[in-house]
Design a protein around this motif. Structure first.
Motif, PDB file in Angstrom:
ATOM      1  N   GLN A 125      82.227  64.818 -13.225  1.00  0.00           N
ATOM      2  CA  GLN A 125      83.945  64.828 -13.039  1.00  0.00           C
ATOM      3  C   GLN A 125      84.675  63.799 -14.258  1.00  0.00           C
ATOM      4  N   GLY A 126      85.414  64.520 -14.941  1.00  0.00           N
ATOM      5  CA  GLY A 126      85.664  64.117 -15.700  1.00  0.00           C
ATOM      6  C   GLY A 126      86.605  62.956 -15.801  1.00  0.00           C
ATOM      7  N   LEU A 147      84.167  75.374 -14.366  1.00  0.00           N
ATOM      8  CA  LEU A 147      83.748  74.530 -13.968  1.00  0.00           C
ATOM      9  C   LEU A 147      84.332  73.745 -14.830  1.00  0.00           C
ATOM     10  N   GLU A 148      84.232  73.516 -16.255  1.00  0.00           N
ATOM     11  CA  GLU A 148      84.589  72.624 -16.848  1.00  0.00           C
ATOM     12  C   GLU A 148      86.322  73.039 -16.407  1.00  0.00           C
ATOM     13  N   LEU A 184      91.588  73.001  -6.267  1.00  0.00           N
ATOM     14  CA  LEU A 184      90.388  73.828  -6.529  1.00  0.00           C
ATOM     15  C   LEU A 184      90.991  75.069  -5.838  1.00  0.00           C
ATOM     16  N   TYR A 185      91.890  75.437  -4.647  1.00  0.00           N
ATOM     17  CA  TYR A 185      92.441  76.934  -4.452  1.00  0.00           C
ATOM     18  C   TYR A 185      93.255  77.661  -5.302  1.00  0.00           C
ATOM     19  N   ALA A 211      79.486  70.459  -5.624  1.00  0.00           N
ATOM     20  CA  ALA A 211      79.449  69.422  -5.276  1.00  0.00           C
ATOM     21  C   ALA A 211      80.733  68.624  -5.061  1.00  0.00           C
ATOM     22  N   ILE A 212      80.631  67.967  -6.693  1.00  0.00           N
ATOM     23  CA  ILE A 212      81.799  67.555  -6.972  1.00  0.00           C
ATOM     24  C   ILE A 212      82.825  67.420  -6.366  1.00  0.00           C
ATOM     25  N   LEU A 213      83.238  68.737  -6.961  1.00  0.00           N
ATOM     26  CA  LEU A 213      84.310  69.505  -6.677  1.00  0.00           C
ATOM     27  C   LEU A 213      85.280  70.187  -5.197  1.00  0.00           C
TER      28      LEU A 213
END
Length: 89
Positions: free
Chosen positions: A80-81, A63-64, A88-89, A21-23
């Motif tokens: 998120q850092g 994810l990291e 994302l793609y 969701a964050i990403l």
């Protein structure tokens, strides 16, 4: 580059969903990037099954690599850092 697979607490289904969701990353995109079956990821996130430890490690590492930091003290979660954003793609 994948992070080390040294002993880390496995992520929970909720942490995985939160990280996506964050990403703003779909389940399909994460499955493709992690090179796992979409059904495996869906079943994990829905709590229907627990994937092998290697598969959980790959999900976490993917994810990291996209800037997610997992929180396991004082509860569990994902964030998120700072200053990190990856396409994302």
């Amino acid at each position: 580059m994948r992070t080390s697979t040294m002993r880390r607490k496995p992520i929970s289904p909720g942490q995985c969903r939160a990280a996506r969701a964050i990403l703003m990353m779909t389940r399909e995109v994460l499955a493709r990037k992690a090179k796992i079956a979409n059904a495996t990821l869906a079943d994990f996130e829905l709590g229907k099954r627990t994937p092998h430890s290697h598969t959980l490690s790959v999900i976490r590492s993917t994810l990291e690599e996209h800037g997610i930091v997992f929180i396991n003290s004082g509860g569990s979660g994902a964030r998120q850092g700072e200053g990190i954003f990856h396409a994302l793609y």
